[in-house]
Design a protein around this motif. Structure first.
Motif, PDB file in Angstrom:
ATOM      1  N   PHE A  29       2.342  10.365  -6.029  1.00  0.00           N
ATOM      2  CA  PHE A  29       2.874  10.980  -4.805  1.00  0.00           C
ATOM      3  C   PHE A  29       2.104  10.613  -3.552  1.00  0.00           C
TER       4      PHE A  29
ATOM      5  N   TYR B 246      -2.762  11.489  -0.146  1.00  0.00           N
ATOM      6  CA  TYR B 246      -2.412  11.244  -1.543  1.00  0.00           C
ATOM      7  C   TYR B 246      -2.733  12.498  -2.353  1.00  0.00           C
TER       8      TYR B 246
ATOM      9  N   SER C   5       0.883  -1.160   0.000  1.00  0.00           N
ATOM     10  CA  SER C   5       0.000   0.000   0.000  1.00  0.00           C
ATOM     11  C   SER C   5       0.922   1.212   0.000  1.00  0.00           C
TER      12      SER C   5
HETATM   13  N1  SAM Z   1      -5.020   1.307  -3.081  1.00  0.00           N
HETATM   14  C1  SAM Z   1      -3.830   2.084  -3.236  1.00  0.00           C
HETATM   15  C2  SAM Z   1      -2.949   1.880  -2.005  1.00  0.00           C
HETATM   16  O1  SAM Z   1      -3.126   0.901  -1.300  1.00  0.00           O
HETATM   17  O2  SAM Z   1      -2.072   2.699  -1.768  1.00  0.00           O
HETATM   18  C3  SAM Z   1      -4.125   3.551  -3.497  1.00  0.00           C
HETATM   19  C4  SAM Z   1      -4.909   3.805  -4.735  1.00  0.00           C
HETATM   20  S1  SAM Z   1      -5.227   5.495  -5.063  1.00  0.00           S
HETATM   21  C5  SAM Z   1      -6.455   5.366  -6.291  1.00  0.00           C
HETATM   22  C6  SAM Z   1      -3.844   5.967  -6.036  1.00  0.00           C
HETATM   23  C7  SAM Z   1      -2.919   6.961  -5.320  1.00  0.00           C
HETATM   24  O3  SAM Z   1      -2.047   6.256  -4.437  1.00  0.00           O
HETATM   25  C8  SAM Z   1      -1.990   7.722  -6.247  1.00  0.00           C
HETATM   26  O4  SAM Z   1      -2.619   8.855  -6.806  1.00  0.00           O
HETATM   27  C9  SAM Z   1      -0.856   8.105  -5.325  1.00  0.00           C
HETATM   28  O5  SAM Z   1      -1.195   9.233  -4.548  1.00  0.00           O
HETATM   29  C10 SAM Z   1      -0.780   6.863  -4.423  1.00  0.00           C
HETATM   30  N2  SAM Z   1       0.182   5.901  -4.996  1.00  0.00           N
HETATM   31  C11 SAM Z   1      -0.105   4.728  -5.604  1.00  0.00           C
HETATM   32  N3  SAM Z   1       1.025   4.123  -6.023  1.00  0.00           N
HETATM   33  C12 SAM Z   1       2.040   4.933  -5.665  1.00  0.00           C
HETATM   34  C13 SAM Z   1       3.453   4.877  -5.825  1.00  0.00           C
HETATM   35  N4  SAM Z   1       4.029   3.866  -6.438  1.00  0.00           N
HETATM   36  N5  SAM Z   1       4.199   5.893  -5.334  1.00  0.00           N
HETATM   37  C14 SAM Z   1       3.610   6.943  -4.697  1.00  0.00           C
HETATM   38  N6  SAM Z   1       2.292   7.044  -4.537  1.00  0.00           N
HETATM   39  C15 SAM Z   1       1.512   6.065  -5.013  1.00  0.00           C
END
Ligand code: SAM
Length: 284
Positions: free
Chosen positions: A226, A169, A123
């Motif tokens: 981010f 986020y 996550s």
């Molecule tokens: N379910 C996901 C989790 O468990 O983190 C989050 C999903 S949400 C729709 C997507 C957001 O998570 C992105 O816009 C970003 O803010 C964050 N995110 C997801 N992958 C990331 C990564 N590899 N690096 C930094 N932030 C990330």
């Protein structure tokens, strides 16, 4: 009260399966097995997940389940599980339910006494937190904040006062503006971290004061995904009387905490001795 055993039976259950947030090697052996063996995979975006599943060598039936169809889809999925199907739910990346669809289905399963089995895994917020350098206990995770400044400001005011690490986020095209809004509320020297592209080739941590980080991203266009972390406040909390502190302990106990945990939390937050608060609590 409801007691639900995850492994009492093999059929009719919902697995919540985290998928990588960048690096495909972060899929676990167990996640792959569950995805392969489930009767259906409920995916937020079947095209995105199709690519992931192909890469990790999982071939299985997919159903679409996203925020726009979750209310109508949930009863169909419940019916399938009541008839014995095992469903594995995935989102586009990371943990389902964490700023992703899944919550409604989990609630419905609990309501219908269908076991919900969570798998641990990646996550973005937890990955960012452990490398932020900020205290991880306690922390507050906000997900995505509202977009307008007037709606963000109350959240930033709360983060300003918090004696916990705050995490949220933000999308890259809104990041610079949001950091400026954050900088307009926090003291200029408050440490923050922008964690970018976690687990990917361009993974980077931009650590500095809120002013420095906001200025950096005003001059360097943010790219990628981010997570933003705000350090806990170092301001002394408002001095409350023992009576007021005991009321806070009572409130936490009423909300389900044990007395011991409630005393510990209140003492930590208000910087008083845990033992002294414990004694006062029992003297009353
Ligand atoms: N379910 C996901 C989790 O468990 O983190 C989050 C999903 S949400 C729709 C997507 C957001 O998570 C992105 O816009 C970003 O803010 C964050 N995110 C997801 N992958 C990331 C990564 N590899 N690096 C930094 N932030 C990330």
């Amino acid at each position: 009260m409801q007691r639900q055993s995850s492994y009492a039976k093999d059929e009719g259950k919902l697995y919540l399966v985290p998928t990588p947030i960048g690096n495909l090697e972060d899929i676990t052996i167990r996640a792959k097995k569950v995805l392969q063996q489930a009767d259906y995979i409920a995916a937020e975006d079947t095209r995105t997940s199709g690519i992931l599943l192909e890469k990790i060598g999982v071939h299985n039936r997919m159903l679409s389940f996203h925020k726009y169809n979750s209310k109508e889809r949930a009863p169909e999925l419940i019916k399938l599980m009541q008839d014995g199907a095992v469903i594995a739910e995935i989102s586009d990346a990371g943990m389902p339910v964490i700023s992703d669809p899944g919550y409604i289905l989990v609630q419905e399963c609990i309501k219908h006494d269908i076991p919900v089995v969570p798998l641990p895994g990646p996550s973005a917020f937890a990955t960012a937190l452990i490398a932020s350098g900020f205290d991880a206990q306690p922390f507050t995770y906000y997900g995505f904040l509202p977009r307008k400044k007037t709606e963000q400001v109350p959240y930033f005011a709360e983060m300003n006062k918090a004696h916990a690490t705050s995490i949220f986020y933000e999308a890259p095209h809104r990041l610079s503006k949001t950091l400026q809004n954050l900088a307009s509320v926090l003291p200029a020297d408050r440490p923050i971290v922008a964690a970018r592209e976690l687990t990917k080739i361009h993974e980077e941590f931009v650590r500095g004061t809120v002013q420095e980080v906001a200025e950096y991203f005003a001059e360097n266009a943010p790219r990628g995904e981010f997570v933003i972390l705000v350090s806990p406040s170092t301001e002394e909390p408002e001095q409350l009387s023992w009576k007021e502190l005991i009321k806070l302990v009572d409130a936490q106990v009423a909300a389900g905490s044990s007395k011991k945990d409630a005393v510990k939390n209140v003492a930590k937050e208000h910087r008083v001795s845990k033992n002294e608060l414990y004694d006062k609590y029992h003297e009353q």
